[in-house]
Design a protein around this motif. Structure first.
Motif, short mmCIF file in Angstrom:
data_model
loop_
_atom_site.label_atom_id
_atom_site.label_comp_id
_atom_site.label_asym_id
_atom_site.label_seq_id
_atom_site.Cartn_x
_atom_site.Cartn_y
_atom_site.Cartn_z
N ASP A 37 5.58 41.49 24.32
CA ASP A 37 5.39 42.28 25.54
C ASP A 37 4.23 43.25 25.38
OD1 ASP A 37 7.55 40.97 26.65
OD2 ASP A 37 8.98 42.53 26.07
N LEU A 38 4.17 43.91 24.22
CA LEU A 38 3.10 44.87 23.97
C LEU A 38 1.75 44.18 23.89
CD1 LEU A 38 4.94 47.08 21.34
CD2 LEU A 38 4.24 47.80 23.63
N GLU A 91 14.35 43.01 17.56
CA GLU A 91 13.69 43.99 18.42
C GLU A 91 12.18 43.88 18.32
OE1 GLU A 91 13.13 48.81 18.90
OE2 GLU A 91 14.81 48.06 17.72
N MET A 92 11.68 43.79 17.10
CA MET A 92 10.24 43.71 16.92
C MET A 92 9.66 42.43 17.52
SD MET A 92 9.27 45.29 13.21
CE MET A 92 10.17 44.09 12.26
N LEU A 135 5.33 50.72 17.20
CA LEU A 135 6.48 49.88 16.87
C LEU A 135 6.54 49.63 15.37
CD1 LEU A 135 8.83 48.21 18.09
CD2 LEU A 135 7.26 46.26 18.13
N LYS A 157 10.71 40.55 19.93
CA LYS A 157 10.67 40.56 21.40
C LYS A 157 9.64 41.56 21.90
CE LYS A 157 13.60 40.76 25.49
NZ LYS A 157 12.60 41.47 26.28
N SER A 158 9.60 42.73 21.30
CA SER A 158 8.73 43.79 21.80
C SER A 158 7.26 43.50 21.54
CB SER A 158 9.10 45.12 21.14
OG SER A 158 10.41 45.50 21.47
N GLY A 175 0.78 50.86 21.24
CA GLY A 175 2.21 50.60 21.28
C GLY A 175 2.66 49.72 20.14
N SER A 211 11.28 35.47 22.34
CA SER A 211 10.37 35.73 23.45
C SER A 211 10.19 34.49 24.31
CB SER A 211 9.00 36.20 22.93
OG SER A 211 8.13 36.41 24.01
#
Length: 284
Positions: A207-208, A200-201, A220, A203-204, A216, A136
């Motif tokens: 953002d969340l 994936e987790m 996830l 990075k996401s 969200g 991130s």
């Protein structure tokens, strides 16, 4: 989410508003307190773009955080993380050890041999942090102290009453001692083999979080909940323990409670547990 405390969420059927800040009132409180979900590796300049959180914090007379570093307990904590009767290269097959060692060096820059006597959860935590920080770019835009540390240190400067929900020893006991080292070692291998999910987790989740999308984040976690072994005890058991302390702290003075965001949602999350105690808990 799994593997490290600040990436854990509970499976829940409850929908949550898009908010990380919750007002706690009722149940005999003369003035409201606030519950805020933090992201442990986020720096405190984040507060400049979230004036509601800043205002709630500055207006509170007390501050509560998960724990604080106790320098007098550091040696004891280091010893708790050691394996005296075995080592990581004995717990893993040669192939799995090489798999983990190669990934660990690539992501952290360290030789895994330096951590051979440490409990596998220590290595897993370091690796998870590396994933979160390197996946991130957004995090690097924030400066200052880690946000939980900021609330405690700045709170003292402002002469607020600062309390913790657990000691370092209690927190490390959950992390180091809940599962046998054999299980920790297997979960470490599973994490490395499932690193695509970790990418994936990692990075996401940032953002969340910045969208204040608690639901969200829960979704996830639900998607990846079976990837790296069950570690929901790091949320469930600690929340139940914290609820033995939080009501008394709220009763004394208007308090700003700052804990990892993923302690908030779910049937065993702090939002629902506070409601069951008779408090009104509203998103801000």
């Amino acid at each position: 989410m799994k593997t490290i405390p600040f990436l854990l969420l509970l499976v829940s059927t409850t929908a949550f508003s898009q908010s990380l800040l919750w007002k706690v009132s009722g149940n005999g409180l003369k003035q409201p307190s606030y519950l805020f979900g933090t992201y442990h590796i986020l720096k405190d300049s984040y507060l400049k773009q979230n004036p509601k959180v800043k205002s709630a914090y500055e207006g509170a007379e007390g501050v509560v955080v998960e724990t604080e570093i106790d320098s007098s307990a550091m040696l004891s904590m280091a010893m708790r993380g050691l394996m005296l009767n075995t080592s990581l290269n004995k717990l893993l097959s040669e192939a799995d050890y090489k798999l983990v060692a190669d990934e660990f060096r690539e992501r952290t820059g360290y030789d895994l041999a330096l951590f051979n006597q440490m409990k596998p959860i220590v290595t897993a935590t370091m690796l998870s942090l590396a994933y979160a920080q390197k996946q991130s770019d957004t995090l690097s835009t924030f400066t200052g102290l880690p946000i939980d540390l900021y609330f405690a240190s700045d709170g003292r400067k402002r002469q607020k009453a600062v309390n913790t929900l657990e000691t370092m020893e209690e927190q490390m006991s959950f992390l180091f001692d809940h599962d046998p080292v054999e299980k920790q070692a297997q979960q470490l291998v599973e994490m490395v083999k499932g690193k695509a999910d970790m990418y994936e987790m990692s990075k996401s989740v940032t953002d969340l979080y910045l969208k204040q999308d608690l639901q969200g984040m829960w979704k996830l976690n639900e998607k990846h909940s079976s990837s790296f072994g069950d570690m929901t005890y790091l949320i469930d058991e600690r929340n139940r323990n914290w609820m033995k302390r939080i009501p008394a702290l709220l009763a004394v003075r208007p308090t700003f409670v700052a804990v990892g965001a993923l302690h908030l949602p779910g049937p065993n999350g702090l939002i629902e547990l506070l409601k069951k105690e008779g408090y009104k808990v509203e998103p801000m």
